[in-house]
Design a protein around this motif. Structure first.
Motif, PDB file in Angstrom:
ATOM      1  N   HIS A  59       0.724  -0.758  -0.082  1.00 46.17           N
ATOM      2  CA  HIS A  59       0.075   0.173  -0.205  1.00 46.17           C
ATOM      3  C   HIS A  59       1.133   1.586  -0.212  1.00 46.17           C
ATOM      4  O   HIS A  59       2.001   1.592   0.956  1.00 46.17           O
ATOM      5  N   VAL A  60       0.519   2.027  -1.206  1.00 44.47           N
ATOM      6  CA  VAL A  60       1.044   3.393  -1.425  1.00 44.47           C
ATOM      7  C   VAL A  60       0.705   4.403  -1.204  1.00 44.47           C
ATOM      8  O   VAL A  60      -0.249   4.695  -1.553  1.00 44.47           O
ATOM      9  N   LEU A  61       1.335   5.211  -0.333  1.00 46.59           N
ATOM     10  CA  LEU A  61       0.703   6.877  -0.487  1.00 46.59           C
ATOM     11  C   LEU A  61       1.368   7.762  -1.277  1.00 46.59           C
ATOM     12  O   LEU A  61       2.966   7.978  -0.375  1.00 46.59           O
ATOM     13  N   ILE A  62       1.418   8.329  -1.713  1.00 47.82           N
ATOM     14  CA  ILE A  62       2.157   9.701  -1.977  1.00 47.82           C
ATOM     15  C   ILE A  62       1.539  11.054  -1.306  1.00 47.82           C
ATOM     16  O   ILE A  62       0.439  11.634  -2.394  1.00 47.82           O
ATOM     17  N   THR A  63       2.137  11.693  -0.601  1.00 48.69           N
ATOM     18  CA  THR A  63       2.189  13.590  -1.263  1.00 48.69           C
ATOM     19  C   THR A  63       2.712  14.144  -2.008  1.00 48.69           C
ATOM     20  O   THR A  63       3.386  14.363  -2.640  1.00 48.69           O
ATOM     21  N   GLY A  64       1.755  15.430  -2.661  1.00 48.91           N
ATOM     22  CA  GLY A  64       1.912  16.535  -3.507  1.00 48.91           C
ATOM     23  C   GLY A  64       1.949  15.803  -4.960  1.00 48.91           C
ATOM     24  O   GLY A  64       2.291  15.622  -6.095  1.00 48.91           O
ATOM     25  N   GLY A  65       1.241  14.483  -4.916  1.00 46.81           N
ATOM     26  CA  GLY A  65       1.015  13.214  -6.293  1.00 46.81           C
ATOM     27  C   GLY A  65      -0.021  14.254  -7.478  1.00 46.81           C
ATOM     28  O   GLY A  65       0.539  12.994  -8.273  1.00 46.81           O
ATOM     29  N   GLY A  66       0.239  14.945  -7.260  1.00 49.92           N
ATOM     30  CA  GLY A  66      -0.704  15.628  -8.678  1.00 49.92           C
ATOM     31  C   GLY A  66       0.279  17.173  -9.442  1.00 49.92           C
ATOM     32  O   GLY A  66       0.040  17.387 -10.234  1.00 49.92           O
ATOM     33  N   GLY A  67       1.682  16.949  -8.707  1.00 46.98           N
ATOM     34  CA  GLY A  67       2.896  17.759  -8.966  1.00 46.98           C
ATOM     35  C   GLY A  67       3.160  17.417 -10.379  1.00 46.98           C
ATOM     36  O   GLY A  67       3.146  15.534 -10.296  1.00 46.98           O
ATOM     37  N   SER A  68       4.751  18.013 -11.032  1.00 45.41           N
ATOM     38  CA  SER A  68       5.176  17.384 -12.301  1.00 45.41           C
ATOM     39  C   SER A  68       5.662  16.081 -11.191  1.00 45.41           C
ATOM     40  O   SER A  68       6.126  15.384 -11.696  1.00 45.41           O
ATOM     41  N   ILE A  69       6.761  16.268 -10.247  1.00 48.41           N
ATOM     42  CA  ILE A  69       7.310  15.349  -9.735  1.00 48.41           C
ATOM     43  C   ILE A  69       6.589  13.854  -9.381  1.00 48.41           C
ATOM     44  O   ILE A  69       6.820  12.834  -9.165  1.00 48.41           O
ATOM     45  N   GLY A  70       5.457  14.279  -8.452  1.00 45.67           N
ATOM     46  CA  GLY A  70       4.752  13.677  -7.784  1.00 45.67           C
ATOM     47  C   GLY A  70       3.939  13.052  -9.038  1.00 45.67           C
ATOM     48  O   GLY A  70       3.373  11.788  -8.172  1.00 45.67           O
ATOM     49  N   SER A  71       3.526  13.762  -9.441  1.00 44.27           N
ATOM     50  CA  SER A  71       2.448  12.680 -10.651  1.00 44.27           C
ATOM     51  C   SER A  71       2.954  11.624 -11.640  1.00 44.27           C
ATOM     52  O   SER A  71       2.727  10.095 -11.569  1.00 44.27           O
ATOM     53  N   GLU A  72       4.858  12.356 -11.786  1.00 44.21           N
ATOM     54  CA  GLU A  72       5.722  11.174 -12.307  1.00 44.21           C
ATOM     55  C   GLU A  72       6.007  10.020 -11.577  1.00 44.21           C
ATOM     56  O   GLU A  72       5.701   8.860 -12.132  1.00 44.21           O
ATOM     57  N   LEU A  73       5.736   9.898 -10.407  1.00 44.36           N
ATOM     58  CA  LEU A  73       6.058   9.200  -8.889  1.00 44.36           C
ATOM     59  C   LEU A  73       4.998   8.030  -9.085  1.00 44.36           C
ATOM     60  O   LEU A  73       5.411   7.063  -9.220  1.00 44.36           O
ATOM     61  N   SER A  74       3.646   8.773  -8.976  1.00 46.04           N
ATOM     62  CA  SER A  74       1.901   8.474  -9.306  1.00 46.04           C
ATOM     63  C   SER A  74       1.958   6.709 -10.192  1.00 46.04           C
ATOM     64  O   SER A  74       2.300   6.580 -10.260  1.00 46.04           O
ATOM     65  N   ARG A  75       2.972   7.588 -11.580  1.00 48.26           N
ATOM     66  CA  ARG A  75       2.776   7.060 -12.624  1.00 48.26           C
ATOM     67  C   ARG A  75       3.871   5.667 -12.908  1.00 48.26           C
ATOM     68  O   ARG A  75       3.410   4.850 -13.068  1.00 48.26           O
ATOM     69  N   GLN A  76       5.002   5.628 -12.290  1.00 48.98           N
ATOM     70  CA  GLN A  76       5.246   4.446 -12.645  1.00 48.98           C
ATOM     71  C   GLN A  76       5.314   3.879 -11.103  1.00 48.98           C
ATOM     72  O   GLN A  76       5.253   2.582 -11.144  1.00 48.98           O
ATOM     73  N   VAL A  77       5.084   3.902  -9.869  1.00 52.36           N
ATOM     74  CA  VAL A  77       4.264   3.527  -8.653  1.00 52.36           C
ATOM     75  C   VAL A  77       3.736   2.834  -9.634  1.00 52.36           C
ATOM     76  O   VAL A  77       2.938   1.114  -9.421  1.00 52.36           O
ATOM     77  N   ALA A  78       2.043   2.970 -10.300  1.00 55.72           N
ATOM     78  CA  ALA A  78       1.380   2.871 -10.321  1.00 55.72           C
ATOM     79  C   ALA A  78       1.445   1.261 -12.316  1.00 55.72           C
ATOM     80  O   ALA A  78       1.012   0.560 -11.561  1.00 55.72           O
ATOM     81  N   ARG A  79       2.447   1.390 -12.669  1.00 53.07           N
ATOM     82  CA  ARG A  79       2.953   0.405 -13.169  1.00 53.07           C
ATOM     83  C   ARG A  79       4.003  -0.553 -12.287  1.00 53.07           C
ATOM     84  O   ARG A  79       4.361  -2.258 -13.104  1.00 53.07           O
ATOM     85  N   GLN A  80       4.087  -0.888 -10.730  1.00 54.51           N
ATOM     86  CA  GLN A  80       4.495  -1.301 -10.225  1.00 54.51           C
ATOM     87  C   GLN A  80       3.532  -3.085  -9.674  1.00 54.51           C
ATOM     88  O   GLN A  80       3.833  -3.192  -8.805  1.00 54.51           O
ATOM     89  N   LEU A  81       2.366  -2.378  -9.547  1.00 52.56           N
ATOM     90  CA  LEU A  81       0.932  -3.242  -9.346  1.00 52.56           C
ATOM     91  C   LEU A  81       1.222  -3.071  -7.945  1.00 52.56           C
ATOM     92  O   LEU A  81       0.812  -4.215  -7.033  1.00 52.56           O
ATOM     93  N   PRO A  82       0.922  -1.997  -6.590  1.00 56.88           N
ATOM     94  CA  PRO A  82       1.106  -1.859  -6.070  1.00 56.88           C
ATOM     95  C   PRO A  82      -0.809  -2.691  -5.218  1.00 56.88           C
ATOM     96  O   PRO A  82      -1.697  -2.563  -5.695  1.00 56.88           O
ATOM     97  N   ALA A  83      -0.754  -2.826  -4.126  1.00 56.38           N
ATOM     98  CA  ALA A  83      -2.471  -3.200  -3.629  1.00 56.38           C
ATOM     99  C   ALA A  83      -3.314  -1.787  -3.445  1.00 56.38           C
ATOM    100  O   ALA A  83      -3.970  -1.945  -3.941  1.00 56.38           O
ATOM    101  N   SER A  84      -2.455  -0.651  -3.637  1.00 55.12           N
ATOM    102  CA  SER A  84      -3.336   0.516  -3.694  1.00 55.12           C
ATOM    103  C   SER A  84      -2.626   1.707  -3.361  1.00 55.12           C
ATOM    104  O   SER A  84      -1.588   1.579  -3.028  1.00 55.12           O
TER     105      SER A  84
END
Length: 631
Positions: A291-316
């Motif tokens: 289970h992963v949580l990202i703060t600032g996940g909509g910013g330029s760096i945060g959104s790319e982190l969100s995309r890369q995390v999503a590709r690695q099949l987290p539980a949530s």
């Protein structure tokens, strides 16, 4: 001979050959009359002179009006062959007028015209097929089907890269929209040969001349596409300088190998080091099923982190973002790309400790990545209290909420400006490094504090500013012509952040990691490069002006303190920094006092306390004050 003269000479030779073949064809047609019609009693000289003169004049007019003189034989395709047939037909129409005007003086005019036309078509196509064969060993490519609006391209690189690119282009649906006119060799050792049917036209030293010649022949400058070693920074800059000076756009193959389209070269392609190929297995092991949580996940760096995390099949995946628009964008993107991903998008300000505790209690994350921050240096100089409340108070609130929710890992995004900070933003990030290190240790989490420099294309990057200024016609403004900065692409920076998180396996410990940013890049050089990427010439088409350093800015950035030692890790591009022992309880109390001053919106007191908590910043402030007093 200038390129313009060379192009004109080549066009004259093309028309000369075709007209000569027309005269020869009409001569042979009249010779054939003697065999077919022996009653003529000899060669019909008068008819031959009149017919040949009229046919040559008609052919010249038809060829020029049809644009055949602009054809480059070794580049011919089906559209060019069609144009040639059209020009021949136009010439025949013109000759019919001549034939009617000379009625009675020509011998067997129509049979001789049909015979001459057949012989002429055979001769002009044979000449082009021979030229194709000599340069490409593929004479029948003059009949190869090409889109009428295919984009002419020059490919710069070396044979190994050419073969792969040409093969993929020739087998890609999008490749049909590109017409590779020729190849430019980086080292110039293959000139005169052909690769997969495409001729080698020269080397980098003659690139400008080749562009000029093709521009005259085709009416517009071809794209210049770089492959292989041509994408190395030094070579790319040289090609870029030549291409922009001769009015050509420089392009590169897109990342999607299946699509095989050319796209404009990005400033990121001109970084000082090649793109790293990272092993994703440690990151996949870290994220998959967690289970992963990202703060600032909509910013330029945060959104790319969100995309890369999503590709690695987290539980949530839970995303916390203060901007409604940014949150909507990343939420919409992830739901479209990963419909099966359990996604929880929350609007929340990291400074709101109660809100953070509620979100974390609901998400129960295993891994927390704190990317939320205020990062614009000059703006933070004017908004001191906001910078402190977000970058320090927000980081502390998130770290404590993570600890209370039972998170096992915590990742903090820091910055090179935290080193010997000369500005509020850097000082707040340095203080956050110290505060989070203590919270992680006390909570028993595994912590990774990741420090890196500027990110190309991020919201705070100079690149979008330069792009807007160039689009407006200039001028491009520099703070200091000697200033340098470390740069990294968003994709690489976020990938290395996740790699650093996977490196940290110890609990009750926070490691500081520094990313290898390569060599610093001169801001003026970056501006000149971006101008050339738009096909403009710096200082001629777009002016570059200096406006002076803004408050809080440095001329040069560094990534570590003198007392910090770098140790290489198992992952290239990531270094571990030997850190001092975590701060004591006194720091917690001092930060509370600082945050109270910031909440009261007392910038003078907040600035005084920040200088005390970050001595390096206090020293920089004292030096700045002394200089202003002396001035």
């Amino acid at each position: 001979m200038t390129p313009r003269d060379a192009a004109r000479r080549a066009m004259f030779m093309t028309v000369g050959f075709d007209v000569t073949m027309a005269a020869l064809a009409m001569t042979m047609a009249h010779g054939a009359l003697m065999i077919v019609h022996p009653e003529l009693g000899g060669f019909p000289v008068e008819s031959w002179v009149l017919a040949t003169s009229g046919f040559v004049l008609s052919a010249t007019a038809g060829l020029i009006l049809g644009g055949v003189h602009r054809q480059v034989w070794r580049h011919m395709g089906a559209p060019d062959a069609t144009r040639l047939v059209f020009s021949v037909a136009l010439s025949v129409v013109f000759y019919l007028v001549v034939m009617v005007a000379l009625n009675g003086r020509l011998v067997h005019a129509l049979p001789s015209l049909l015979t001459a036309t057949g012989l002429w078509v055979t001769a002009v196509f044979a000449g082009r097929m021979v030229a194709r064969y000599r340069s490409t060993n593929a004479p029948f490519q003059i009949f190869q089907r090409l889109p009428a609006r295919s984009q002419p391209v020059l490919l710069v690189g070396e044979p190994d890269s050419w073969i792969d690119v040409l093969r993929r282009l020739q087998h890609s649906p999008n490749g049909a929209n590109l017409r590779v006119l020729g190849l430019i060799e980086v080292d110039g050792v293959e000139q005169g040969r052909a690769v997969r049917g495409v001729p080698v036209l020269g080397d980098i030293n003659t690139l400008g001349e080749v562009i000029d010649i093709l521009s005259l022949r085709y009416g517009d400058a071809p794209w210049v596409a770089v492959t292989g070693r041509a994408r190395e920074r030094a070579t790319m800059n040289r090609v870029l300088e030549t291409a922009s000076a001769h009015g050509a756009n420089i392009m590169a193959l897109g990342r999607d190998e299946a699509a095989q389209t050319l796209e404009p070269v990005r400033p990121a392609d001109l970084l000082a080091r090649p793109e790293r190929a990272l092993d994703l297995s440690p990151v996949r092991t870290l994220i998959s099923g967690t289970h992963v949580l990202i703060t600032g996940g909509g910013g330029s760096i945060g959104s790319e982190l969100s995309r890369q995390v999503a590709r690695q099949l987290p539980a949530s995946l839970a995303i916390v973002e203060a901007s409604e628009f940014n949150l909507y964008q990343i939420d919409h993107h992830l739901r479209a790309r990963h419909p099966g991903l359990p996604l929880d998008s929350r609007i929340g300000d990291v400074r709101d400790a109660s809100r953070m505790h509620a979100i974390f209690a609901s998400a129960k994350p295993d891994l927390v990545i704190h990317a939320a921050a205020l990062k614009h240096v000059p703006l933070m100089e004017e908004n001191i209290c906001e910078a402190i409340m977000t970058n320090v108070g927000g980081a502390v609130a998130v770290a404590r909420a993570a600890a209370a929710s039972g998170a096992s890992r915590f990742v903090f995004i820091s910055t090179d400006k935290a080193v010997a900070p000369d500005n509020v933003m850097g000082a707040t990030k340095r203080l956050a490094e110290l505060a989070i290190g203590r919270i992680i240790t006390d909570a028993g989490m595994a912590g990774a504090l990741v420090r890196f420099g500027n990110v190309l294309g991020s919201s705070g990057s100079v690149v979008p500013l330069f792009e807007r200024q160039i689009a407006a016609g200039g001028p491009v403004t520099l703070t200091d012509p000697e200033a340098t900065r470390y740069f990294m692409t968003i994709e690489e920076a976020t990938a290395l952040v996740l790699q650093a998180a996977a490196l940290q396996s110890e609990t009750r410990h926070a490691d500081l990691f520094v990313l290898d940013m390569g060599e610093p890049i001169a801001i003026r050089k970056l501006a000149e490069t971006m101008i050339r990427l738009k096909g403009k010439v710096p200082g001629v088409d777009i002016e570059i002006t200096t406006v002076g350093m803004r408050k809080g800015e440095k001329r040069h950035e560094v990534l570590t303190y003198p007392h910090e030692a770098l140790e290489p890790t198992a992952i290239e591009g990531i270094n571990r920094v030997t850190c001092e022992a975590p701060a004591g309880e006194l720091l917690d109390k001092q930060i509370s006092v600082l945050l109270d001053a910031a909440r009261r919106h007392d910038p003078s007191e907040a600035l005084r306390l920040l200088a005390l908590l970050v001595p390096e910043y206090g020293a920089a402030q004292a030096i700045r004050l002394r200089r202003s007093n002396l001035a």
